[in-house]
Design a protein around this motif. Sequence first.
Motif, PDB file in Angstrom:
ATOM      1  N   ALA A 263      -9.128  -1.478  -0.091  1.00  0.00           N
ATOM      2  CA  ALA A 263      -7.758  -1.393  -0.763  1.00  0.00           C
ATOM      3  C   ALA A 263      -6.607  -2.175  -0.418  1.00  0.00           C
ATOM      4  O   ALA A 263      -5.425  -2.205  -0.606  1.00  0.00           O
ATOM      5  CB  ALA A 263      -7.280   0.231  -0.711  1.00  0.00           C
ATOM      6  N   LEU A 264      -6.895  -2.866   1.053  1.00  0.00           N
ATOM      7  CA  LEU A 264      -6.014  -3.615   1.748  1.00  0.00           C
ATOM      8  C   LEU A 264      -6.617  -4.705   2.198  1.00  0.00           C
ATOM      9  O   LEU A 264      -7.912  -4.432   2.826  1.00  0.00           O
ATOM     10  CB  LEU A 264      -5.317  -2.637   2.724  1.00  0.00           C
TER      11      LEU A 264
ATOM     12  N   ASN B  54       0.783  -1.184   0.106  1.00  0.00           N
ATOM     13  CA  ASN B  54       0.104  -0.037   0.021  1.00  0.00           C
ATOM     14  C   ASN B  54       0.876   1.289   0.022  1.00  0.00           C
ATOM     15  O   ASN B  54       1.627   1.446   0.917  1.00  0.00           O
ATOM     16  CB  ASN B  54      -0.920   0.020   1.238  1.00  0.00           C
TER      17      ASN B  54
ATOM     18  N   LYS C 105      -0.021   4.737   0.173  1.00  0.00           N
ATOM     19  CA  LYS C 105      -0.421   5.533   0.989  1.00  0.00           C
ATOM     20  C   LYS C 105       0.073   5.603   2.397  1.00  0.00           C
ATOM     21  O   LYS C 105       0.619   6.427   2.805  1.00  0.00           O
ATOM     22  CB  LYS C 105      -1.905   5.698   1.078  1.00  0.00           C
ATOM     23  N   LEU C 106      -0.229   4.232   2.898  1.00  0.00           N
ATOM     24  CA  LEU C 106       0.251   3.851   4.099  1.00  0.00           C
ATOM     25  C   LEU C 106       1.978   3.927   4.351  1.00  0.00           C
ATOM     26  O   LEU C 106       2.484   4.394   5.242  1.00  0.00           O
ATOM     27  CB  LEU C 106      -0.126   2.690   4.779  1.00  0.00           C
TER      28      LEU C 106
ATOM     29  N   SER D  63     -12.092  -0.051   2.786  1.00  0.00           N
ATOM     30  CA  SER D  63     -12.389   0.408   1.626  1.00  0.00           C
ATOM     31  C   SER D  63     -12.130  -0.554   0.563  1.00  0.00           C
ATOM     32  O   SER D  63     -12.394  -0.544  -0.553  1.00  0.00           O
ATOM     33  CB  SER D  63     -11.703   1.486   1.065  1.00  0.00           C
TER      34      SER D  63
ATOM     35  N   GLY E  26      -4.650   2.528   8.160  1.00  0.00           N
ATOM     36  CA  GLY E  26      -4.818   0.953   7.640  1.00  0.00           C
ATOM     37  C   GLY E  26      -6.339   0.455   7.707  1.00  0.00           C
ATOM     38  O   GLY E  26      -6.577  -0.508   6.870  1.00  0.00           O
TER      39      GLY E  26
ATOM     40  N   GLU F  49      -8.317   1.927   4.964  1.00  0.00           N
ATOM     41  CA  GLU F  49      -7.965   1.153   3.694  1.00  0.00           C
ATOM     42  C   GLU F  49      -8.553  -0.153   3.461  1.00  0.00           C
ATOM     43  O   GLU F  49      -8.854  -0.760   2.658  1.00  0.00           O
ATOM     44  CB  GLU F  49      -6.297   1.221   3.458  1.00  0.00           C
ATOM     45  N   THR F  50      -8.368  -0.853   4.977  1.00  0.00           N
ATOM     46  CA  THR F  50      -8.972  -2.231   4.666  1.00  0.00           C
ATOM     47  C   THR F  50     -10.431  -2.276   4.493  1.00  0.00           C
ATOM     48  O   THR F  50     -11.071  -3.197   3.761  1.00  0.00           O
ATOM     49  CB  THR F  50      -8.757  -2.968   5.717  1.00  0.00           C
TER      50      THR F  50
END
Length: 609
Positions: free
Chosen positions: A286-287, A172, A174-175, A284, A278, A281-282
């Motif tokens: 994305a992760l 990822n 972003k993170l 959404s 995080g 992101e999870t």
Amino acid sequence: MKENKSNIKIIIEFTYGLKRYFLIAAIITILGIGFNYITPQVIRVTVDSIIGDAPLNIIDNIGGREFLRQNLYIPAIIGVVFSILSGICNYFYKVYMAKASDGTIKNLRDKLYSHISRLPFSWHMKNPTGDIIQRCTSDMEVVKSFLGIQLLEFIRIIFLILISLTLMFSMNVKLSLIAVAFILMVIIYSVIFYSLIQKRFKAADEAEGELSSLVQENFTGVRVVRAFGRQSYEIERFDEKNIGFSRLWVKLGRVLSLYWGIGDLFSGLQVMFIVVFGCFETVSGALTLGELLAFIFYNSMLVWPVRSLGRIISEMGKAGVSINRIKEILDAKEEIDSEDATTPDMKGDIEFKNVKFDYYGTKPVLKDASFKIQKGSTFGILGGTGSGKSTIVHLLNRLYNLDENSGEILINGVNINNIKLDYLRHNIGVVLQEPFLFSKTIKQNINIASNIDADENFESIKDVSTVASVHENILGFSRGYDTIVGERGVTLSGGQKQRVAIARTLIKNSPIIVFDDSLSAVDTETDAKIRHELKTHVKDSTVIIISHRITTLMHCDYIIVLDDGKIIERGNHDSLIKTNGIYKKVYDMQSSVEDEITDTLNEIKGGDK
């Protein structure tokens, strides 16, 4: 050693024979990092592809998803195996780093001690012993800590950061950028604190050197301190220095506390930001959950190395100060022989020609001194305090060197600057007014200048002890010649120490022997006895006697009288007492005092009867 060498180059110089250990440690470190970073991937695969339904071909190769779901101990064992391998690598990394760092420090310590031993006497006079010891101990420990813990750890942390960020960016972006931002903040504030920590540590380190010098001076002069009742005064001096020393360390501690506090804040914020963003992101999509766990795992593995990187940068400030303090010693020039230095016959005349000398640009101690000492003769020097008597010895033995156009000193027609130093000093025996004795047996102290074992050389030891009129005193001790002399000879009286020192010098059988007021602590009867024995024992040697006692000098073949660095009288005893000079005045004064003492003693003895 050139002054422009960097600290790293100086350290590298002392890694000879040890570079392979540094290389092995570096390779093992990389392997350990690799094994350590596989474990989060095992967790990610377990969560996403074994417990979850994310596709992964490797699962089919090791039995399929259902098989692994029913046997979850398999991925657990795989994770444990890699952790064990990482632990083994960490163990061997520590072992090889210990070999490399301790070996390097040993080489540096050996060089430092050897170098200090070869530095001129004048250098030792300008540098306090306590400060030298502090540089060779405390500063050396700081450098050892830097080599054994921080240097390769710095390289290891760089690898950890690079590998962690590579894996984190692959999961990822972003993170990962959030993590990078915090890393940069830690590095920036560490660099800012670096110079501040370095300045504070240098001040504290120098203060420790001053404190060590004070302690060493007081312990060395403990008898003087007690004799004059100076304990309270010296304790106050120590307290004052100790308070100043403690304050400097408190100031350094404040800076370090602020530094670590800011670091802890950044670390906590980094973990919090990664966990919070995080989770977003999870949610959404994305992760994945496994990637989130792996990412948090990598981030937690990254937090401490980044904190350590900042700590290492601050410790580099301390190490830099210590290396510079050690480098100051290594940069000092050793005593070296001239290219055309020889080993001439030392059984010849000694001549001082127009010798001028001063200590570090102060008032001249010797002013155009010229005299000649005949081979095999006994030469006397009389003079008051500061007249230049001991300076003659220092120059003859090349403890200090004459500047150009300051005259010359010749032995058997050869300038002493052209004689090899070790050879010169081996052939000139010097008995100082304040002799230094080592914490060994009397036998070992006397034999210290001999190349023969003390037990094998025992007869010679007894012979020179008899000449020095100390044999009977030694036999009076419970263990005789095996009596342990306390530190600096503290268990012996002043006269006994001087006579042991005389015996120690006589055992060298040097062609030139100098007695620098070394009979001052013995009575006139013992003085006369020693001089009588010396005539037989050193009949072929050139003897130089420096004394304030006329009875010690009166039998010399030739005598010079010094005053304010100038030779104002010269001749033998008979010729000097015929003149109305200083020698005659001192002779009359001392004779009068001795007569009074004799009359007083006779009166006391008569009264006792």
